[in-house]
Design an enzyme around this catalytic site. Structure first.
Site, PDB file in Angstrom:
ATOM      1  N   ASP A   1     -16.826 135.525 -51.464  1.00 18.75           N
ATOM      2  CA  ASP A   1     -15.572 136.153 -51.078  1.00 18.75           C
ATOM      3  C   ASP A   1     -15.853 137.128 -49.925  1.00 18.75           C
ATOM      4  O   ASP A   1     -16.772 137.943 -50.025  1.00 18.75           O
ATOM      5  CB  ASP A   1     -15.066 136.913 -52.320  1.00 18.75           C
ATOM      6  CG  ASP A   1     -13.699 137.515 -52.103  1.00 18.75           C
ATOM      7  OD1 ASP A   1     -13.264 137.606 -50.936  1.00 18.75           O
ATOM      8  OD2 ASP A   1     -13.070 137.892 -53.114  1.00 18.75           O
TER       9      ASP A   1
ATOM     10  N   LYS B   1      -8.899 132.592 -30.992  1.00 21.00           N
ATOM     11  CA  LYS B   1      -7.497 132.901 -30.788  1.00 21.00           C
ATOM     12  C   LYS B   1      -6.710 132.475 -32.028  1.00 21.00           C
ATOM     13  O   LYS B   1      -7.195 131.593 -32.736  1.00 21.00           O
ATOM     14  CB  LYS B   1      -6.968 132.213 -29.532  1.00 21.00           C
ATOM     15  CG  LYS B   1      -6.775 130.677 -29.699  1.00 21.00           C
ATOM     16  CD  LYS B   1      -5.769 130.132 -28.755  1.00 21.00           C
ATOM     17  CE  LYS B   1      -4.488 129.753 -29.415  1.00 21.00           C
ATOM     18  NZ  LYS B   1      -4.431 128.431 -30.043  1.00 21.00           N
TER      19      LYS B   1
ATOM     20  N   HIS C   1     -10.364 128.248 -25.858  1.00 27.51           N
ATOM     21  CA  HIS C   1     -11.211 127.103 -25.521  1.00 27.51           C
ATOM     22  C   HIS C   1     -10.800 126.432 -24.215  1.00 27.51           C
ATOM     23  O   HIS C   1     -11.577 125.722 -23.604  1.00 27.51           O
ATOM     24  CB  HIS C   1     -11.270 126.102 -26.687  1.00 27.51           C
ATOM     25  CG  HIS C   1     -10.075 125.220 -26.793  1.00 27.51           C
ATOM     26  ND1 HIS C   1      -8.888 125.635 -27.336  1.00 27.51           N
ATOM     27  CD2 HIS C   1      -9.866 123.948 -26.412  1.00 27.51           C
ATOM     28  CE1 HIS C   1      -8.011 124.643 -27.293  1.00 27.51           C
ATOM     29  NE2 HIS C   1      -8.579 123.604 -26.737  1.00 27.51           N
TER      30      HIS C   1
ATOM     31  N   LYS D   1     -12.948 124.370 -20.485  1.00 29.50           N
ATOM     32  CA  LYS D   1     -12.698 122.993 -20.030  1.00 29.50           C
ATOM     33  C   LYS D   1     -13.051 122.876 -18.554  1.00 29.50           C
ATOM     34  O   LYS D   1     -12.655 123.718 -17.746  1.00 29.50           O
ATOM     35  CB  LYS D   1     -11.224 122.618 -20.235  1.00 29.50           C
ATOM     36  CG  LYS D   1     -10.853 122.443 -21.691  1.00 29.50           C
ATOM     37  CD  LYS D   1      -9.407 122.000 -21.814  1.00 29.50           C
ATOM     38  CE  LYS D   1      -9.001 121.944 -23.262  1.00 29.50           C
ATOM     39  NZ  LYS D   1      -8.561 120.643 -23.718  1.00 29.50           N
TER      40      LYS D   1
ATOM     41  N   GLU E   1       2.143 117.300 -26.164  1.00 32.30           N
ATOM     42  CA  GLU E   1       1.311 116.552 -27.125  1.00 32.30           C
ATOM     43  C   GLU E   1       2.216 115.564 -27.841  1.00 32.30           C
ATOM     44  O   GLU E   1       3.314 115.942 -28.265  1.00 32.30           O
ATOM     45  CB  GLU E   1       0.659 117.512 -28.122  1.00 32.30           C
ATOM     46  CG  GLU E   1      -0.375 118.407 -27.446  1.00 32.30           C
ATOM     47  CD  GLU E   1      -0.966 119.466 -28.367  1.00 32.30           C
ATOM     48  OE1 GLU E   1      -2.176 119.696 -28.298  1.00 32.30           O
ATOM     49  OE2 GLU E   1      -0.205 120.064 -29.148  1.00 32.30           O
TER      50      GLU E   1
ATOM     51  N   ASP F   1       0.991 129.904 -29.861  1.00 32.48           N
ATOM     52  CA  ASP F   1      -0.120 128.963 -30.039  1.00 32.48           C
ATOM     53  C   ASP F   1      -0.669 128.474 -28.705  1.00 32.48           C
ATOM     54  O   ASP F   1      -1.879 128.308 -28.552  1.00 32.48           O
ATOM     55  CB  ASP F   1       0.367 127.766 -30.881  1.00 32.48           C
ATOM     56  CG  ASP F   1      -0.748 126.802 -31.246  1.00 32.48           C
ATOM     57  OD1 ASP F   1      -1.856 127.283 -31.538  1.00 32.48           O
ATOM     58  OD2 ASP F   1      -0.513 125.576 -31.240  1.00 32.48           O
TER      59      ASP F   1
ATOM     60  N   HIS G   1      -3.281 129.657 -23.607  1.00 28.44           N
ATOM     61  CA  HIS G   1      -3.767 128.573 -22.746  1.00 28.44           C
ATOM     62  C   HIS G   1      -2.980 128.486 -21.422  1.00 28.44           C
ATOM     63  O   HIS G   1      -3.560 128.420 -20.356  1.00 28.44           O
ATOM     64  CB  HIS G   1      -3.660 127.219 -23.459  1.00 28.44           C
ATOM     65  CG  HIS G   1      -4.418 127.150 -24.756  1.00 28.44           C
ATOM     66  ND1 HIS G   1      -5.543 127.883 -25.007  1.00 28.44           N
ATOM     67  CD2 HIS G   1      -4.209 126.399 -25.875  1.00 28.44           C
ATOM     68  CE1 HIS G   1      -6.004 127.590 -26.230  1.00 28.44           C
ATOM     69  NE2 HIS G   1      -5.200 126.708 -26.764  1.00 28.44           N
TER      70      HIS G   1
HETATM   71  C1  BG6 Z   1      -5.059 124.831 -29.793  1.00 25.94           C
HETATM   72  C2  BG6 Z   1      -3.722 124.858 -30.482  1.00 25.94           C
HETATM   73  O1  BG6 Z   1      -5.430 126.117 -29.403  1.00 25.94           O
HETATM   74  O2  BG6 Z   1      -4.979 123.995 -28.661  1.00 25.94           O
HETATM   75  C3  BG6 Z   1      -3.289 123.466 -30.855  1.00 25.94           C
HETATM   76  O3  BG6 Z   1      -3.813 125.656 -31.663  1.00 25.94           O
HETATM   77  C4  BG6 Z   1      -3.320 122.548 -29.641  1.00 25.94           C
HETATM   78  O4  BG6 Z   1      -1.986 123.479 -31.413  1.00 25.94           O
HETATM   79  C5  BG6 Z   1      -4.674 122.647 -28.949  1.00 25.94           C
HETATM   80  O5  BG6 Z   1      -3.113 121.226 -30.090  1.00 25.94           O
HETATM   81  C6  BG6 Z   1      -4.693 121.885 -27.630  1.00 25.94           C
HETATM   82  O6  BG6 Z   1      -5.980 121.891 -27.098  1.00 25.94           O
HETATM   83  P1  BG6 Z   1      -6.774 120.556 -26.820  1.00 25.94           P
HETATM   84  O7  BG6 Z   1      -8.032 120.993 -26.177  1.00 25.94           O
HETATM   85  O8  BG6 Z   1      -6.978 119.890 -28.130  1.00 25.94           O
HETATM   86  O9  BG6 Z   1      -5.890 119.760 -25.910  1.00 25.94           O
END
Ligand code: BG6
Length: 463
Positions: free
Chosen positions: A86, A139, A169, A173, A207, A226, A231
């Site tokens: 925990d 994040k 992330h 890229k 997406e 999100d 991003h």
């Molecule tokens: C994430 C989001 O940070 O990025 C997701 O939480 C999203 O909802 C994703 O699908 C998109 O990133 P990638 O690199 O998978 O296109």
């Protein structure tokens, strides 16, 4: 400490989704590239044993890397250790301390829900595992300005800013890094890269899938938090920033933060939220949920370079395609010398940058069609920058964290400035409008567009 190599990697959330989808494959890639040879200690509260962790790692790597070879996999598995417990219990951190052993500079990666950050950071501090260590946080960094500030305060009590690595992330890229390079390694853009020549800028992140079992997470996030606030804002900052004042990432980070600081805080009329039909039936979703799975915003950057140029951003789930594309519309020529140039609906010149699913930069121009009449057609000068063997972002980012390289990480300042822009609409907004899955979201998103602008459907294949 800043560039000392870490001598252990601890990751919290070892039994979770992120570990399964991203972290294990990244660790495998790091071992493959000889970038990882330190103990890797997974922590979770799942009543797991080390062999469960190894099993999960093996499954996840085999799914992501069908080409995985046994020797590399075995090397990674031999680095793994596991601590179960925990996060609120001191005993968990005592056990972790024993597992970390002699390591002096561990990197602690918090691949856990933000609601657990504070507990884990406090736990680390109690057993002094914050000393000489780094912390990587996933994040979202908070859910609004106040919680981001609070999170930064909590972290700063245990770690100095130079030991904090905030993962977005997207920054790892290749295509996103290329935006910075493309803008500042070329001279031809700069003279036209401003309000005098640019009509508008739009970024679409679509997406073609839904929330993929992450309904409960999505309920606490929504598309604005999100994807847009992090991003897409990062992409926008790379497009809109001034040239870094000197070579080095601190200058890039400052220039990006200045963009966030110059952005006008959003008002409810700058935001259209949508929700795909069927979202409310997802596990973990409130049947009356008003959370958006699509968001479109209109942003202004009140700077000398960008005053009055609209930046349109939209992100959505259950869209017709999966793609991320930037479309920069240049102003029309001052005179309509040719009959076909008067059409209000074509943008004769534009820069189109596709970032996903592959990378393409295209410059749109008009050329005359052979024949007596002076009529033209649209053509693109296309630079294909595909990198088939590019490294997955988590592999790059985790390697950088272990090396103490913060270049591709966000700063406290940038995070707080970005939240300041969206803060007014986090609570004050129009209701989410339903849209059918497989469409481009609610029609109302068109109301954000000024003049004769239209949302551009990302182009997936060049002519
Ligand atoms: C994430 C989001 O940070 O990025 C997701 O939480 C999203 O909802 C994703 O699908 C998109 O990133 P990638 O690199 O998978 O296109």
């Amino acid at each position: 400490m800043s560039t000392v190599k870490s001598d252990a990697l601890v990751f919290f959330g070892a039994s979770g989704d992120l570990a399964k989808k991203q972290i294990f494959p990244a660790l495998y890639g790091m071992v493959e590239n000889s970038e990882l040879d330190v103990p890797v200690i997974g922590v979770a509260f799942s009543q797991w044993t080390l062999s469960d962790l190894k099993k999960r790692a093996t499954e996840s790597i085999k799914a992501a890397r069908p080409d995985a070879d046994k020797a590399t996999l075995d090397r990674l598995l031999s680095l793994l250790q596991y601590v179960d417990g925990d996060y609120a219990a001191p005993a968990t951190f005592e056990a972790l301390k024993a597992a970390v052993g002699d390591a002096q500079h561990p990197t602690h990666y918090l691949a856990i829900p933000p609601s657990m950050f504070e507990t884990v950071i406090k736990g680390l501090k109690t057993v002094k595992l914050n000393k000489g260590a780094r912390v990587v946080v996933e994040k979202p960094f908070g859910r609004d300005l106040a919680s981001a500030q609070e999170l930064n305060r909590v972290i700063s009590r245990a770690f100095p800013e130079e030991a904090v690595f905030r993962i977005d992330h997207y920054l790892g890229k290749e295509e996103i890094m290329n935006l910075l390079y493309f803008r500042f390694a070329n001279a031809f853009l700069e003279p036209v890269w401003n309000r005098n020549y640019i009509e508008s800028v739009q970024i679409t992140a679509a997406e073609d899938f839904g929330v993929q079992g992450r309904g409960a997470f999505y309920e606490s996030a929504g598309a604005l938090r999100d994807v847009i606030e992090n991003h897409l804002f990062q992409i926008l900052a790379l497009l809109a920033m001034e040239a870094p004042a000197y070579r080095g990432y601190a200058a890039v980070q400052q220039a990006k933060t200045s963009v966030f600081k110059a952005m006008r805080p959003l008002t409810p009329d700058d935001l259209v939220r949508g929700q795909f039909e069927g979202y409310r039936d997802e596990a973990g979703v409130d049947p009356k949920s008003d959370v958006e799975t699509f968001a479109a915003v209109r942003v202004f950057i009140d700077s000398w370079r960008w005053a009055d140029v609209p930046f349109y951003l939209r992100a959505g789930k259950a869209m017709p395609v999966t793609a991320v594309e930037i479309f920069v519309s240049f102003k029309r020529p001052p005179q309509a010398l040719f009959e076909d140039a008067v059409s209000r609906h074509h943008h004769p010149n534009y820069l189109r940058v596709r970032l996903q699913p592959n990378s393409v930069i295209a410059l749109g121009a008009r050329v005359k069609v052979p024949g007596e009449e002076f009529v033209g057609d649209k053509r693109e000068l296309v630079v294909d920058t595909e990198h088939p063997d590019e490294r997955p972002p988590y592999e790059r980012l985790l390697t950088d964290a272990l090396d103490g390289d913060r270049a591709l990480y966000s700063t406290e300042d940038a995070v707080e400035a970005a939240w300041t822009v969206v803060e007014p609409v986090l609570t004050q907004h129009h209701r989410a409008i339903p849209y059918a899955a497989g469409t481009w979201g609610p029609e109302e998103a068109n109301d954000l567009l000024i003049g004769d602008d239209t949302w551009r459907v990302p182009v997936l294949k060049e002519d």
